[in-house]
Design a protein around this motif. Structure first.
Motif, PDB file in Angstrom:
ATOM      1  N   TYR A   1       4.904 -11.349  -5.396  1.00 25.39           N
ATOM      2  CA  TYR A   1       3.647 -10.921  -4.749  1.00 25.39           C
ATOM      3  C   TYR A   1       3.984 -10.124  -3.471  1.00 25.39           C
ATOM      4  O   TYR A   1       3.347  -9.126  -3.168  1.00 25.39           O
ATOM      5  CB  TYR A   1       2.753 -12.112  -4.360  1.00 25.39           C
ATOM      6  CG  TYR A   1       2.473 -13.141  -5.439  1.00 25.39           C
ATOM      7  CD1 TYR A   1       2.517 -12.809  -6.784  1.00 25.39           C
ATOM      8  CD2 TYR A   1       2.146 -14.462  -5.108  1.00 25.39           C
ATOM      9  CE1 TYR A   1       2.258 -13.767  -7.762  1.00 25.39           C
ATOM     10  CE2 TYR A   1       1.880 -15.413  -6.079  1.00 25.39           C
ATOM     11  CZ  TYR A   1       1.952 -15.073  -7.401  1.00 25.39           C
ATOM     12  OH  TYR A   1       1.693 -16.007  -8.362  1.00 25.39           O
TER      13      TYR A   1
ATOM     14  N   MET B   1      -1.347 -17.080  -0.689  1.00 25.34           N
ATOM     15  CA  MET B   1      -1.342 -16.687  -2.107  1.00 25.34           C
ATOM     16  C   MET B   1      -2.753 -16.697  -2.680  1.00 25.34           C
ATOM     17  O   MET B   1      -3.107 -15.841  -3.493  1.00 25.34           O
ATOM     18  CB  MET B   1      -0.418 -17.601  -2.916  1.00 25.34           C
ATOM     19  CG  MET B   1       1.053 -17.361  -2.632  1.00 25.34           C
ATOM     20  SD  MET B   1       2.143 -18.184  -3.832  1.00 25.34           S
ATOM     21  CE  MET B   1       2.082 -19.872  -3.260  1.00 25.34           C
TER      22      MET B   1
ATOM     23  N   LEU C   1       8.725 -25.427 -12.930  1.00 23.34           N
ATOM     24  CA  LEU C   1       9.659 -24.478 -12.311  1.00 23.34           C
ATOM     25  C   LEU C   1      10.933 -24.359 -13.145  1.00 23.34           C
ATOM     26  O   LEU C   1      11.454 -23.267 -13.358  1.00 23.34           O
ATOM     27  CB  LEU C   1      10.023 -24.938 -10.889  1.00 23.34           C
ATOM     28  CG  LEU C   1       8.899 -24.870  -9.833  1.00 23.34           C
ATOM     29  CD1 LEU C   1       9.385 -25.423  -8.502  1.00 23.34           C
ATOM     30  CD2 LEU C   1       8.401 -23.434  -9.641  1.00 23.34           C
TER      31      LEU C   1
ATOM     32  N   HIS D   1      10.920 -20.706 -15.078  1.00 24.49           N
ATOM     33  CA  HIS D   1      10.308 -19.907 -14.013  1.00 24.49           C
ATOM     34  C   HIS D   1      11.320 -19.452 -12.963  1.00 24.49           C
ATOM     35  O   HIS D   1      11.070 -18.510 -12.231  1.00 24.49           O
ATOM     36  CB  HIS D   1       9.213 -20.768 -13.364  1.00 24.49           C
ATOM     37  CG  HIS D   1       8.326 -20.017 -12.425  1.00 24.49           C
ATOM     38  ND1 HIS D   1       7.591 -18.919 -12.792  1.00 24.49           N
ATOM     39  CD2 HIS D   1       8.049 -20.216 -11.102  1.00 24.49           C
ATOM     40  CE1 HIS D   1       6.897 -18.472 -11.757  1.00 24.49           C
ATOM     41  NE2 HIS D   1       7.162 -19.241 -10.720  1.00 24.49           N
TER      42      HIS D   1
ATOM     43  N   GLY E   1      10.905 -17.734  -4.252  1.00 22.79           N
ATOM     44  CA  GLY E   1       9.617 -18.267  -4.714  1.00 22.79           C
ATOM     45  C   GLY E   1       9.147 -19.419  -3.846  1.00 22.79           C
ATOM     46  O   GLY E   1       9.780 -19.789  -2.845  1.00 22.79           O
ATOM     47  N   PHE E   2       8.067 -20.018  -4.255  1.00 19.15           N
ATOM     48  CA  PHE E   2       7.369 -21.088  -3.533  1.00 19.15           C
ATOM     49  C   PHE E   2       7.618 -22.420  -4.226  1.00 19.15           C
ATOM     50  O   PHE E   2       7.547 -22.471  -5.463  1.00 19.15           O
ATOM     51  CB  PHE E   2       5.865 -20.780  -3.555  1.00 19.15           C
ATOM     52  CG  PHE E   2       4.981 -21.922  -3.125  1.00 19.15           C
ATOM     53  CD1 PHE E   2       4.648 -22.081  -1.795  1.00 19.15           C
ATOM     54  CD2 PHE E   2       4.481 -22.828  -4.055  1.00 19.15           C
ATOM     55  CE1 PHE E   2       3.830 -23.134  -1.388  1.00 19.15           C
ATOM     56  CE2 PHE E   2       3.666 -23.883  -3.651  1.00 19.15           C
ATOM     57  CZ  PHE E   2       3.342 -24.029  -2.324  1.00 19.15           C
TER      58      PHE E   2
ATOM     59  N   LEU F   1      10.870 -12.987  -6.684  1.00 19.86           N
ATOM     60  CA  LEU F   1      10.557 -13.943  -7.741  1.00 19.86           C
ATOM     61  C   LEU F   1       9.260 -14.665  -7.417  1.00 19.86           C
ATOM     62  O   LEU F   1       9.111 -15.244  -6.335  1.00 19.86           O
ATOM     63  CB  LEU F   1      11.688 -14.966  -7.893  1.00 19.86           C
ATOM     64  CG  LEU F   1      11.419 -16.018  -8.967  1.00 19.86           C
ATOM     65  CD1 LEU F   1      12.592 -16.180  -9.908  1.00 19.86           C
ATOM     66  CD2 LEU F   1      11.021 -17.367  -8.374  1.00 19.86           C
ATOM     67  N   SER F   2       8.319 -14.604  -8.329  1.00 26.51           N
ATOM     68  CA  SER F   2       7.047 -15.318  -8.251  1.00 26.51           C
ATOM     69  C   SER F   2       6.319 -15.016  -6.941  1.00 26.51           C
ATOM     70  O   SER F   2       5.886 -13.895  -6.751  1.00 26.51           O
ATOM     71  CB  SER F   2       7.266 -16.817  -8.479  1.00 26.51           C
ATOM     72  OG  SER F   2       6.037 -17.392  -8.836  1.00 26.51           O
TER      73      SER F   2
HETATM   74  C1  MLT Z   1       6.353 -19.549  -7.141  1.00 27.51           C
HETATM   75  O1  MLT Z   1       7.249 -19.915  -7.896  1.00 27.51           O
HETATM   76  O2  MLT Z   1       6.592 -18.836  -6.159  1.00 27.51           O
HETATM   77  C2  MLT Z   1       4.947 -20.006  -7.428  1.00 27.51           C
HETATM   78  O3  MLT Z   1       4.846 -20.414  -8.749  1.00 27.51           O
HETATM   79  C3  MLT Z   1       3.984 -18.910  -7.105  1.00 27.51           C
HETATM   80  C4  MLT Z   1       2.559 -19.323  -7.343  1.00 27.51           C
HETATM   81  O4  MLT Z   1       2.193 -20.474  -7.037  1.00 27.51           O
HETATM   82  O5  MLT Z   1       1.775 -18.480  -7.795  1.00 27.51           O
END
Ligand code: MLT
Length: 266
Positions: free
Chosen positions: A101, A193, A158, A246, A30-31, A96-97
């Motif tokens: 995507y 994103m 998070l 998350h 994730g980010f 993840l998250s």
């Molecule tokens: C993530 O955890 O990767 C982010 O919440 C993704 C997002 O900002 O949509």
């Protein structure tokens, strides 16, 4: 865990961590994090799987290209990693998250190489206008003031309250990953994103077996909303993990891996 570096078409390099033998599973972080968010789950999964953890452009040891990339470019990077390590084998891709995507783009662009899709703490739909503007604002802040100034406010969303109270080492690791992320990489990821494709209208056409995982304390991708969009997938299972926010695989690696292994075995 061993690490390797794969050169990309752009002259950049993708850093990849790998462990174990067996069916290959690619884990997408994730980010604004890096491969470290997967390490506890990777320890468990590598008992039965060949775990492959690429770091997305600009995160961890992967380098950042000069020009703006898209989520589709990240999916193509994943395919490059798969091709390098798995040749013609089909793989499981688990994102993840933000990694989710990328996983959705991967199934759209390279679905023939996918045996199973796992979407954890993520969503297929686009941002609201306000959320999109928030991303662009964070991108500017990250460029001007660095990752911590831009993204430290994400911490409490998070990691859930239960984990914040009981697992200080998990919170410390997430803080370290945010602090060590490169500001320009954070900015580029936010812009990518913000411009991602809307997969919600396309869910009914995804026939690859899919596991969707959520956490009951995830405020970014809540369980109920996640269960609702999962119902649009024709071949999906849904599981909501208790006491998890998350970052399910980092917060509760045993529960996460049990849910994943059960779904993949069935
Ligand atoms: C993530 O955890 O990767 C982010 O919440 C993704 C997002 O900002 O949509």
């Amino acid at each position: 865990m061993h690490s390797l570096s794969i050169s990309s078409r752009l002259g950049t390099s993708l850093s990849v961590f790998a462990k174990g033998q067996g069916q290959k599973i690619i884990l997408l972080h994730g980010f604004p994090l890096d491969h470290r968010m997967w390490l506890p789950a990777a320890e468990i999964l590598s008992i039965n799987f060949h775990v492959i953890i690429p770091e997305l452009r600009g995160f961890g040891q992967s380098t950042l290209p000069e020009s703006q990339y898209s989520i589709a470019d990240l999916a193509d990077d994943v395919e490059q990693v798969r091709h390098h390590l798995a040749s013609n084998e089909q793989v499981i891709v688990c994102g993840l998250s933000m990694g989710g995507y990328v996983a959705l783009e991967y199934q759209a662009r390279h679905g023939q190489h996918l045996q199973h899709l796992v979407l954890s703490n993520t969503k297929p739909n686009l941002d609201t206008l306000q959320a999109r503007q928030g991303r662009l604002k964070m991108a500017q802040c990250a460029t001007e003031q660095g990752s911590w100034a831009a993204a430290s406010g994400m911490l409490e969303n998070l990691v859930c309250a239960t984990v914040q109270d009981n697992q200080p080492e998990t919170v410390d690791l997430v803080k370290r990953m945010i602090r060590e992320a490169d500001g320009h990489s954070v900015a580029m990821a936010q812009r990518a994103m913000a411009d991602r494709r809307d997969f919600e209208p396309l869910l009914s056409a995804i026939h690859i077996p899919t596991l969707v995982l959520a956490g009951d304390e995830d405020t970014i991708c809540p369980c109920m909303a996640t269960e609702t969009w999962t119902q649009k997938l024709p071949n999906a299972r849904f599981s909501c993990l208790a006491g998890v926010g998350h970052l399910a695989p980092l917060e509760a690696p045993i529960d996460f891996c049990s849910a994943l292994s059960a779904a993949l075995a069935s």
